[in-house]
Design a protein around this motif. Structure first.
Motif, PDB file in Angstrom:
ATOM      1  N   ALA A 156       0.755  20.800   3.697  1.00 15.59           N
ATOM      2  CA  ALA A 156       0.383  21.783   4.716  1.00 15.59           C
ATOM      3  C   ALA A 156      -1.082  21.613   5.110  1.00 15.59           C
ATOM      4  CB  ALA A 156       0.652  23.192   4.208  1.00 15.59           C
ATOM      5  N   ALA A 157      -1.936  21.333   4.124  1.00 11.96           N
ATOM      6  CA  ALA A 157      -3.361  21.151   4.408  1.00 11.96           C
ATOM      7  C   ALA A 157      -3.616  19.917   5.262  1.00 11.96           C
ATOM      8  CB  ALA A 157      -4.145  21.061   3.099  1.00 11.96           C
ATOM      9  N   VAL A 158      -2.880  18.843   4.990  1.00  9.67           N
ATOM     10  CA  VAL A 158      -3.021  17.621   5.797  1.00  9.67           C
ATOM     11  C   VAL A 158      -2.543  17.884   7.228  1.00  9.67           C
ATOM     12  CG1 VAL A 158      -2.262  15.222   6.062  1.00  9.67           C
ATOM     13  CG2 VAL A 158      -2.849  16.103   3.802  1.00  9.67           C
ATOM     14  N   PHE A 159      -1.484  18.652   7.373  1.00  8.63           N
ATOM     15  CA  PHE A 159      -1.017  19.002   8.714  1.00  8.63           C
ATOM     16  C   PHE A 159      -2.036  19.884   9.437  1.00  8.63           C
ATOM     17  CE2 PHE A 159       3.500  18.014   7.360  1.00  8.63           C
ATOM     18  CZ  PHE A 159       3.655  16.982   8.279  1.00  8.63           C
ATOM     19  N   ASP A 160      -2.745  20.737   8.693  1.00 13.58           N
ATOM     20  CA  ASP A 160      -3.831  21.507   9.303  1.00 13.58           C
ATOM     21  C   ASP A 160      -4.868  20.562   9.916  1.00 13.58           C
ATOM     22  OD1 ASP A 160      -2.656  23.880   8.483  1.00 13.58           O
ATOM     23  OD2 ASP A 160      -4.003  24.164   6.767  1.00 13.58           O
ATOM     24  N   GLN A 161      -5.178  19.500   9.186  1.00 12.41           N
ATOM     25  CA  GLN A 161      -6.139  18.521   9.676  1.00 12.41           C
ATOM     26  C   GLN A 161      -5.609  17.780  10.895  1.00 12.41           C
ATOM     27  OE1 GLN A 161      -6.901  16.051   6.237  1.00 12.41           O
ATOM     28  NE2 GLN A 161      -7.517  17.800   4.990  1.00 12.41           N
ATOM     29  N   LEU A 162      -4.312  17.533  10.909  1.00  8.18           N
ATOM     30  CA  LEU A 162      -3.707  16.864  12.061  1.00  8.18           C
ATOM     31  C   LEU A 162      -3.830  17.736  13.314  1.00  8.18           C
ATOM     32  CD1 LEU A 162      -2.011  14.341  12.936  1.00  8.18           C
ATOM     33  CD2 LEU A 162       0.018  15.756  12.556  1.00  8.18           C
ATOM     34  N   ASP A 163      -3.502  19.016  13.174  1.00 10.30           N
ATOM     35  CA  ASP A 163      -3.661  19.949  14.292  1.00 10.30           C
ATOM     36  C   ASP A 163      -5.099  19.945  14.796  1.00 10.30           C
ATOM     37  OD1 ASP A 163      -1.028  20.729  14.244  1.00 10.30           O
ATOM     38  OD2 ASP A 163      -1.400  22.778  13.547  1.00 10.30           O
ATOM     39  N   GLN A 164      -6.043  20.008  13.857  1.00 10.78           N
ATOM     40  CA  GLN A 164      -7.448  20.091  14.245  1.00 10.78           C
ATOM     41  C   GLN A 164      -7.912  18.814  14.932  1.00 10.78           C
ATOM     42  OE1 GLN A 164      -9.079  23.088  13.821  1.00 10.78           O
ATOM     43  NE2 GLN A 164     -10.487  22.112  15.276  1.00 10.78           N
ATOM     44  N   ALA A 220       9.059  21.490   6.551  1.00 16.37           N
ATOM     45  CA  ALA A 220       8.802  22.757   5.853  1.00 16.37           C
ATOM     46  C   ALA A 220       7.308  22.956   5.611  1.00 16.37           C
ATOM     47  CB  ALA A 220       9.567  22.793   4.536  1.00 16.37           C
ATOM     48  N   ALA A 221       6.608  21.876   5.255  1.00 13.91           N
ATOM     49  CA  ALA A 221       5.163  21.974   5.019  1.00 13.91           C
ATOM     50  C   ALA A 221       4.425  22.353   6.294  1.00 13.91           C
ATOM     51  CB  ALA A 221       4.628  20.650   4.474  1.00 13.91           C
ATOM     52  N   TYR A 222       4.890  21.856   7.420  1.00 11.83           N
ATOM     53  CA  TYR A 222       4.231  22.176   8.686  1.00 11.83           C
ATOM     54  C   TYR A 222       4.471  23.633   9.086  1.00 11.83           C
ATOM     55  CZ  TYR A 222       2.309  21.572  13.338  1.00 11.83           C
ATOM     56  OH  TYR A 222       1.521  21.699  14.471  1.00 11.83           O
ATOM     57  N   THR A 240       0.836  -1.192   0.000  1.00 10.06           N
ATOM     58  CA  THR A 240       0.000   0.000   0.000  1.00 10.06           C
ATOM     59  C   THR A 240       0.876   1.249   0.000  1.00 10.06           C
ATOM     60  OG1 THR A 240      -1.683  -1.196   1.256  1.00 10.06           O
ATOM     61  CG2 THR A 240      -1.834   1.219   1.223  1.00 10.06           C
ATOM     62  N   VAL A 241       0.553   2.207  -0.858  1.00 10.56           N
ATOM     63  CA  VAL A 241       1.324   3.452  -0.965  1.00 10.56           C
ATOM     64  C   VAL A 241       0.649   4.523  -0.102  1.00 10.56           C
ATOM     65  CG1 VAL A 241       2.187   5.246  -2.502  1.00 10.56           C
ATOM     66  CG2 VAL A 241       2.086   2.858  -3.292  1.00 10.56           C
ATOM     67  N   PRO A 242       1.329   5.052   0.896  1.00  7.85           N
ATOM     68  CA  PRO A 242       0.715   6.052   1.787  1.00  7.85           C
ATOM     69  C   PRO A 242       0.422   7.369   1.086  1.00  7.85           C
ATOM     70  CG  PRO A 242       2.657   5.040   2.799  1.00  7.85           C
ATOM     71  CD  PRO A 242       2.672   4.652   1.348  1.00  7.85           C
ATOM     72  N   GLU A 243      -0.459   8.148   1.684  1.00 11.03           N
ATOM     73  CA  GLU A 243      -0.781   9.479   1.192  1.00 11.03           C
ATOM     74  C   GLU A 243       0.270  10.478   1.667  1.00 11.03           C
ATOM     75  OE1 GLU A 243      -4.759  10.369   2.463  1.00 11.03           O
ATOM     76  OE2 GLU A 243      -5.531   8.443   1.722  1.00 11.03           O
ATOM     77  N   PRO A 244       0.536  11.523   0.876  1.00 11.83           N
ATOM     78  CA  PRO A 244       1.543  12.519   1.277  1.00 11.83           C
ATOM     79  C   PRO A 244       1.022  13.438   2.380  1.00 11.83           C
ATOM     80  CG  PRO A 244       0.513  13.163  -0.775  1.00 11.83           C
ATOM     81  CD  PRO A 244      -0.018  11.798  -0.462  1.00 11.83           C
ATOM     82  N   PHE A 245       1.957  14.048   3.090  1.00 14.72           N
ATOM     83  CA  PHE A 245       1.617  15.059   4.093  1.00 14.72           C
ATOM     84  C   PHE A 245       1.907  16.431   3.509  1.00 14.72           C
ATOM     85  CE2 PHE A 245       1.310  11.613   7.020  1.00 14.72           C
ATOM     86  CZ  PHE A 245       0.531  12.080   8.072  1.00 14.72           C
ATOM     87  N   VAL A 301       0.071  23.528  16.572  1.00 11.11           N
ATOM     88  CA  VAL A 301      -0.122  22.727  17.782  1.00 11.11           C
ATOM     89  C   VAL A 301       1.158  22.010  18.179  1.00 11.11           C
ATOM     90  CG1 VAL A 301      -1.380  20.763  18.759  1.00 11.11           C
ATOM     91  CG2 VAL A 301      -2.585  22.447  17.350  1.00 11.11           C
ATOM     92  N   LEU A 302       1.908  21.530  17.179  1.00 12.44           N
ATOM     93  CA  LEU A 302       3.115  20.756  17.447  1.00 12.44           C
ATOM     94  C   LEU A 302       4.360  21.641  17.435  1.00 12.44           C
ATOM     95  CD1 LEU A 302       1.012  18.699  15.937  1.00 12.44           C
ATOM     96  CD2 LEU A 302       3.043  17.265  15.677  1.00 12.44           C
ATOM     97  N   PHE A 303       5.325  21.269  18.257  1.00 10.25           N
ATOM     98  CA  PHE A 303       6.681  21.764  18.090  1.00 10.25           C
ATOM     99  C   PHE A 303       7.319  20.961  16.962  1.00 10.25           C
ATOM    100  CE2 PHE A 303       5.505  22.952  22.317  1.00 10.25           C
ATOM    101  CZ  PHE A 303       6.187  24.139  22.585  1.00 10.25           C
ATOM    102  N   THR A 304       8.382  21.462  16.376  1.00 10.37           N
ATOM    103  CA  THR A 304       9.061  20.733  15.305  1.00 10.37           C
ATOM    104  C   THR A 304      10.485  20.393  15.705  1.00 10.37           C
ATOM    105  OG1 THR A 304       9.625  22.866  14.296  1.00 10.37           O
ATOM    106  CG2 THR A 304       7.708  21.701  13.408  1.00 10.37           C
ATOM    107  N   ASN A 305      11.017  19.372  15.078  1.00  5.28           N
ATOM    108  CA  ASN A 305      12.421  19.019  15.258  1.00  5.28           C
ATOM    109  C   ASN A 305      13.250  20.001  14.428  1.00  5.28           C
ATOM    110  OD1 ASN A 305      14.945  17.828  15.471  1.00  5.28           O
ATOM    111  ND2 ASN A 305      14.476  16.177  14.022  1.00  5.28           N
ATOM    112  N   SER A 306      13.461  21.182  14.990  1.00  5.11           N
ATOM    113  CA  SER A 306      14.146  22.250  14.265  1.00  5.11           C
ATOM    114  C   SER A 306      15.516  22.515  14.869  1.00  5.11           C
ATOM    115  CB  SER A 306      13.312  23.538  14.289  1.00  5.11           C
ATOM    116  OG  SER A 306      12.133  23.371  13.534  1.00  5.11           O
TER     117      SER A 306
END
Length: 362
Positions: A179-187, A242-244, A172-177, A255-260
């Protein structure tokens, strides 16, 4: 349940802090947590089949965990939850591994994998059994724990946004992440856990121009202020990180901190997983105010050798978050390897700051 409840109370008593520790900022505490915290074992029929074709790789994922609730009851201060995007639902409802090795127990009997939303498991089609198969269920479990234990110390939740394909036919090939998908993750976090249970970058940044500036000015909340909260960390770099960040400089509104990396506006929590090689670098960053996550072990290798040298290096580095697959001895192979702080605890004053915990903070 009565035995578990009593055990949970005993475990909770092991990480209740003194009033002096409560006044320390959270970056001055050190915790032990679990890696791939949701992971159930691969069914023996499938594991045996996969082991025949790649025994080395299979040995690296031959571990599992008790439920998130049981881990929290033990006093673990960090959990890891991997998520796969599944916009329409059903993408991972029937893993290919079920067909490769007939006779396995039923999977997704309640049909939760058919619902749209983020799914939680390790590797598509291979290592797919999870204590909380959807992110929504994981978050609801965390919330139940916090409601029942409102004074619990803050818990770090490390997250991988899984989108990597397996370069073999049939997987199975996963879906990409995006910026919009990350918006959904935050929500999804806010909808199922609640804003009041999350410590977010905006709260740490406060009046400072950037998140990093706040961190370098020691603007982390105290342990007392952070009780009952979760701190989410996106363990990704490159395009996903970068997308996040896109549209959210210094993680404003995220909502998330990043590994920056230090030196960037988003730098607050950084991941350096090789404590033996990076011990001095980790310690220097901890002293400046950053929170660092490292690992005590990986791929079951240290556990199989009963080698605690990486764990010892992690403790001495001062990394505030130490991840392990073995807060308890393995139930998959014979080994005495298990990690905890002295006294069987999973939280303590960070040794980098311990000498100052009784008086003025460093």
């Amino acid at each position: 349940m009565k035995v578990l409840s009593l055990f949970g109370l005993l475990a909770l008593s092991s990480f209740v802090s003194s009033s002096k520790e409560d006044e320390l900022t959270i970056n001055k505490m050190q915790v032990i947590g679990s890696h791939n915290s949701y992971k159930q074992p691969i069914d023996p029929k499938l594991f045996s089949l996969l082991q025949k074709s790649d025994s080395a790789s299979m040995s690296r994922i031959d571990y599992s965990h008790v439920s998130l609730t049981e881990q929290l009851a033990l006093g673990l201060g960090n959990l890891e939850i991997d998520v796969y995007a599944d916009a329409q639902g059903g993408k991972y409802a029937h893993p290919k591994g079920l067909d490769w090795a007939p006779g396995q127990p039923p999977y997704d009997a309640e049909g939760v994998m058919k619902q749209p939303g983020f799914k939680v498991f390790h590797i598509q089609d291979i290592d797919f059994r999870s204590n909380c198969p959807t992110f929504k269920l994981c978050l609801q479990e965390l919330k139940r724990w916090s409601v029942a234990h409102p004074d619990h110390p803050p818990v770090y939740i490390t997250m991988n946004a899984k989108s990597e394909p397996i370069n073999k036919p049939g997987f199975t090939v996963p879906e990409p992440f995006t910026a919009a998908v990350f918006d959904q993750l935050d929500q999804e976090i806010l909808d199922n856990l609640g804003r009041e249970y999350v410590l977010m970058p905006d709260q740490v940044r406060g009046k400072y121009a950037t998140l990093e500036s706040a961190v370098l000015h020691q603007n982390w909340p105290t342990l007392k202020q952070a009780r009952g909260k979760y701190v989410f960390i996106l363990d990704e770099v490159g395009e996903k990180r970068a997308a996040y960040i896109t549209g959210h400089p210094s993680l404003k509104g995220r909502v998330l901190f990043t590994n920056s990396a230090p030196g960037t506006p988003e730098a607050a929590i950084h991941i350096l997983n090789n404590a033996k090689q990076e011990q001095a670098a980790i310690r220097a960053l901890v002293q400046k105010g950053y929170i660092i996550r490292t690992r005590a072990d990986s791929d079951t290798q240290e556990a199989r050798r009963n080698d605690k040298s990486s764990f010892e290096a992690a403790m001495q580095s001062g990394a505030q978050i130490i991840s392990t697959d073995f807060y308890r001895k393995s139930t998959h192979f014979k080994s005495d390897y298990a990690v905890s702080f002295p006294g069987g605890k999973y939280m303590r004053v960070d040794p980098v700051f311990e000498k100052n915990s009784a008086g003025k903070q460093q």
